[in-house]
Design a protein around this motif. Sequence first.
Motif: not given
Length: 321
Positions: A86-99
């Motif tokens: 359950e990942i919310w796009s409005s509240n996700v870390s920059d690390d997610y995009a990096k991974k």
Amino acid sequence: MTFKGYAAALGAVSFAVTAGMVSAADMGAVDKPIRLAVNEWTGQHVTTHIAGEMLKAAGYKVEYVSAGMMNQFQAIADGDIHATLEIWSSNVSDDYAKKIGEGTVVELGDLELAAREGIAYPAHVGELCPGLPAWEALKDCAPLFASAETLPAGRLVDYPADWGTPGADRMTGLDLPFKAVPAGSEAALIVELRAATERKTPLLVTFWQPHWAMSAYDVKFVDLPAGEDACFSDPAWGPNPNAINDCDFAASRIFKAGWSGLAETWPAASEILSNYTLAVEDQQPMMGAVDVDGGKVEEVVAAWMAENEATWRPVVDAATK
């Protein structure tokens, strides 16, 4: 009717399945447990345990691992955790995009919860600050919300620090005289809502739906300028020409992600998790059964699974038979 009764009554209203879209896959390493991330809020616990029970029904071993929502992605990239549901796009870390860019974390599709986040208040606060729900009313009403730690500014109870600072960002963006104070947890947010409702005192809080408290405490959202993309990058957009974030939250997409080795290690499990979706009408009553009625997540989910096998079993069967 208790939330447990409500959950039972709703039953299979809208748990979406897409069994027709998948085909049977190999089971893979059935002796190796699949580790699912458990984050900091009750709805995510419900979401994750339903997924886990579906995997168990397919014949897999499952382990639940406590993980911070913002910092879980390194563990997923390393294969120490295999999926987060359950990942919310409005509240996700920059690390997610990096991974994701590195290919060490992969998306597993939308969860499809109809969600909203925003700046909110219990309905009785509208009587204390009559201009609500218009956001401009908060300029004049701010002193009503002040506390010893925020004087002379009003107090906004923001998300826990691990979830980011969306409330604080909007107070700054809209140039509102409020100081954002992070809640210690989701439970702390609920304590604030309960206390304000019982005492009829002012409260401004960052909150979201689906959540049982939206109904229990008659929570209303403040009307903010629509959250368009330009608001988050162009200071000239919106009511404050000197700042970004002078708008409402962007519409939230809620989705799933997993370790890049998930599909190779457990092909059928990957299909199950990718095709698993959940609706507000199913999740929210279960949240209430836990947080209001005092049920254990495992028991609430088990009861729902037993009563609604026809709604989730086809996804499992399509991936395994």
